[in-house]
Design an enzyme around this catalytic site. Structure first.
Site, PDB file in Angstrom:
ATOM      1  CE  LYS A 214      -3.053   3.174   2.752  1.00  0.00           C
ATOM      2  NZ  LYS A 214      -3.659   3.070   4.178  1.00  0.00           N
ATOM      3  CG  ASP A 219      -5.503   8.132   3.925  1.00  0.00           C
ATOM      4  OD1 ASP A 219      -6.414   8.412   3.942  1.00  0.00           O
ATOM      5  OD2 ASP A 219      -5.312   7.046   5.069  1.00  0.00           O
ATOM      6  CE  LYS A 226      -6.289   9.396   8.157  1.00  0.00           C
ATOM      7  NZ  LYS A 226      -6.716   8.109   8.462  1.00  0.00           N
ATOM      8  CG  ASP A 237      -1.955   5.323   4.938  1.00  0.00           C
ATOM      9  OD1 ASP A 237      -1.705   4.535   5.804  1.00  0.00           O
ATOM     10  OD2 ASP A 237      -2.798   5.752   4.901  1.00  0.00           O
ATOM     11  CG  ASP A 296      -8.925   7.900   7.294  1.00  0.00           C
ATOM     12  OD1 ASP A 296      -8.096   7.341   5.914  1.00  0.00           O
ATOM     13  OD2 ASP A 296      -9.937   8.082   8.152  1.00  0.00           O
ATOM     14  CD  GLU A 298      -6.837   4.999   2.627  1.00  0.00           C
ATOM     15  OE1 GLU A 298      -7.622   5.293   3.990  1.00  0.00           O
ATOM     16  OE2 GLU A 298      -5.607   4.568   2.357  1.00  0.00           O
ATOM     17  NE  ARG A 300     -10.398  -1.498   5.312  1.00  0.00           N
ATOM     18  CZ  ARG A 300     -10.933  -1.668   6.688  1.00  0.00           C
ATOM     19  NH1 ARG A 300     -11.981  -2.296   6.662  1.00  0.00           N
ATOM     20  NH2 ARG A 300     -10.381  -0.364   7.221  1.00  0.00           N
TER      21      ARG A 300
HETATM   22  N1  BES Z   1      -3.671   4.753   6.680  1.00  0.00           N
HETATM   23  C1  BES Z   1      -4.821   4.393   7.752  1.00  0.00           C
HETATM   24  C2  BES Z   1      -4.566   3.426   9.679  1.00  0.00           C
HETATM   25  C3  BES Z   1      -3.773   4.335   9.840  1.00  0.00           C
HETATM   26  C4  BES Z   1      -4.189   4.683  11.206  1.00  0.00           C
HETATM   27  C5  BES Z   1      -2.348   4.314   9.712  1.00  0.00           C
HETATM   28  C6  BES Z   1      -2.981   5.305  11.730  1.00  0.00           C
HETATM   29  C7  BES Z   1      -1.244   4.721  10.510  1.00  0.00           C
HETATM   30  C8  BES Z   1      -1.576   5.496  11.477  1.00  0.00           C
HETATM   31  C9  BES Z   1      -6.103   3.636   7.282  1.00  0.00           C
HETATM   32  O1  BES Z   1      -5.606   4.572   5.887  1.00  0.00           O
HETATM   33  C10 BES Z   1      -7.240   3.836   7.761  1.00  0.00           C
HETATM   34  O2  BES Z   1      -7.494   5.475   7.724  1.00  0.00           O
HETATM   35  N2  BES Z   1      -8.455   3.203   8.060  1.00  0.00           N
HETATM   36  C11 BES Z   1      -9.366   3.688   8.888  1.00  0.00           C
HETATM   37  C12 BES Z   1     -10.498   2.462   8.404  1.00  0.00           C
HETATM   38  C13 BES Z   1     -11.556   2.224   9.547  1.00  0.00           C
HETATM   39  C14 BES Z   1     -12.431   4.134   8.432  1.00  0.00           C
HETATM   40  C15 BES Z   1     -12.500   1.033   9.025  1.00  0.00           C
HETATM   41  C16 BES Z   1      -9.103   3.932  11.135  1.00  0.00           C
HETATM   42  O3  BES Z   1      -8.186   2.193  10.918  1.00  0.00           O
HETATM   43  O4  BES Z   1      -9.640   4.190  11.462  1.00  0.00           O
HETATM   44 ZN    ZN Z   2      -7.327   6.057   5.404  1.00  0.00          ZN
HETATM   45 ZN    ZN Z   3      -4.635   4.842   4.620  1.00  0.00          ZN
END
Ligand code: BES
Ligand code: ZN
Ligand code: ZN
Length: 452
Positions: A214, A219, A226, A237, A296, A298, A300
């Site tokens: 990824k 992001d 966010k 990311d 967010d 994204e 996956r």
């Molecule tokens: N890139 C983030 C995950 C992340 C969070 C990486 C903190 C490093 C530190 C990912 O894209 C994300 O935002 N995931 C969401 C998924 C949720 C919306 C189902 C998350 O983990 O909140």
């Molecule tokens: Zn995200």
């Molecule tokens: Zn992300």
């Protein structure tokens, strides 16, 4: 960092473990540097000691000499591995854009060791350089390291038996990669699918290791924006993509006889009038439809198309690395990655590679009964859930739908890949750590030995 082998005494700063000194402390007496450590000193303890010693010289530069001996609990090989890696971790400078960066003082590691260890030292120095590069990629800002810049980096490696191609928006759309395409729709920066093929002589023909990463160069969360606090860290990311690119480079440089297919989905998740939205339904390249619940989630989506591409292009053993969920970093913090695997034999290889390399990981469960939480009323599945628990597992269950038949593992590196606070163990600064590079090199080496 430069690494040299010497034999006999040198007049440079000499470093040694001093178990009378409290763990983690440093003392300097004349040319001798003493590093406190807990007993017994294992490989990771020695790595940490080397890192702290190097860090002490980061401002001034200079040479640190460590003695390799056959007296202790660690083999010579383990000592070399730990000292070269550890010194590189500690010597690393994250201030890529600070005045004077280009003229920063050089740190040299001199190993007082027999000549016979030279090849091993060179191998470790190669891995350490690649870890440094992965850290640089993660630390570069998103206005500099765009998807195209990452593709150019991968395309410019210039290593034997390695060929790299990258494809932009029109190609991604023509391939039917509707999930990957949607994530980058609001960014003026072209997305890139980066595809690297390493086909060395002597590799077993029936096995291709598929490395999938990824690479969100930024992001923001998209429409499901966010919060502002800490958002700048989302430049990291792309750490999964950086790890697989640099591991591929290391494997090619070392000439390991194992075929690789590396696929990196690089894009940027922003907002704008072209942005994808909650409620949209996307069609991925394997034909499955996905209802968007949260823009967010994204990672996956980009991995869905990248995993399908890797599998349908011949990868037999697939492993993906992704900073995928905040839930995983809540579970494990910034030390361990959490991983998932659909095949126990493949899981054993990954477990062994993780343990030997020092990139710590903990296996989490997949189970078909989690699947109902990502059932959608309107599409084949959805990218988020009203069910708040087990977020990292639901993400892995989502990916499983796109990983095809055959061994597949998913490493959620959200915690250890890009750290918010400095970590004393390897004298790590906040930012990119290069997590995954040495694990993947180790995994490839094990596969090469097993089939060779
Ligand atoms: N890139 C983030 C995950 C992340 C969070 C990486 C903190 C490093 C530190 C990912 O894209 C994300 O935002 N995931 C969401 C998924 C949720 C919306 C189902 C998350 O983990 O909140
Ligand atoms: Zn995200
Ligand atoms: Zn992300």
């Amino acid at each position: 960092m430069r690494v040299v082998i010497r034999s006999g005494n040198s007049s440079d700063v000499r470093a040694r473990i001093d178990t009378d000194l409290p763990a983690g402390e440093l003392a300097r007496d004349g040319v001798e540097l003493r590093v406190g450590a807990d007993e017994p000193v294992d490989g990771d303890g020695l790595r940490g000691a080397a890192a702290r010693a190097a860090r002490m010289l980061r401002r001034t530069g200079g040479t640190i000499a460590w003695q390799i001996d056959d007296a202790g609990a660690l083999t010579e090989e383990e000592q070399v591995r730990a000292l070269v890696e550890g010194t590189a971790y500690g010597a690393y400078e994250p201030g890529l854009f600070k005045e004077g960066y280009a003229d920063r003082p050089e740190i040299e590691l001199a190993l007082d060791a027999p000549e016979g260890l030279r090849r091993l030292v060179e191998r470790q120095a190669t891995v350490a350089r690649r870890i440094d590069n992965a850290r640089d990629l993660a630390n570069r800002p998103p206005n500099d390291l765009t998807p195209v810049a990452l593709a150019e980096h991968a395309g410019g490696l210039g290593l034997a038996h390695l060929s790299t191609e990258s494809f932009g928006r029109a190609w991604i759309q023509a391939q039917g990669m509707g999930a990957f395409d949607a994530v980058g729709a609001a960014s003026a920066n072209e997305p890139q699918l980066i595809v690297m093929r390493y086909d060395p002589p002597g590799a077993a023909s029936g096995t291709t290791l598929g490395l999938v990463g990824k690479a969100l160069t930024f992001d923001s969360g998209g429409v499901s924006l966010k919060q502002a606090q800490g958002m700048q860290d989302m430049k990291g990311d792309m750490s999964g993509g950086a790890a697989v690119i640099e591991a591929t480079a290391a494997i090619a440089e070392l000439g390991l006889p194992v075929k690789l297919l590396t696929v990196v989905a690089a894009t940027e998740n922003l907002q704008g009038s072209n942005a994808y939205r909650p409620g949209d339904i996307l069609t991925a390249s394997n034909g499955k439809t996905i209802e968007i619940i949260n823009t967010d989630a994204e990672g996956r989506l980009v991995l869905a198309d990248a995993l399908h591409y890797a599998r349908s292009s011949g990868a037999t053993h697939v492993i993906d690395l992704a900073t995928l969920t905040g839930a995983m970093s809540v579970a494990l913090g910034d030390l361990y990655a959490g991983w998932f695997c659909n095949d126990d034999a493949w899981a054993e290889e990954i477990e062994a590679a993780s343990r030997t390399s020092g990139d710590l990981g903990w296996r989490f469960p997949l189970h078909p009964r989690y699947r109902r939480y990502i059932d959608s009323d309107y599409a084949d599945l959805k990218n988020g859930s009203e069910y708040r628990e087990a977020g990292a597992i639901l993400a892995a269950e989502f990916l499983r739908e796109f990983a095809g038949e055959g061994p597949w593992a998913h490493l959620d590196i959200a915690g250890p890949a890009f750290i918010r606070r400095k970590r004393p163990d390897y004298a790590l600064d906040a930012g990119g750590t290069g997590y995954g590079v040495r694990l993947l090199v180790e995994l490839a080496q094990r596969m090469a030995v097993a089939s060779g």
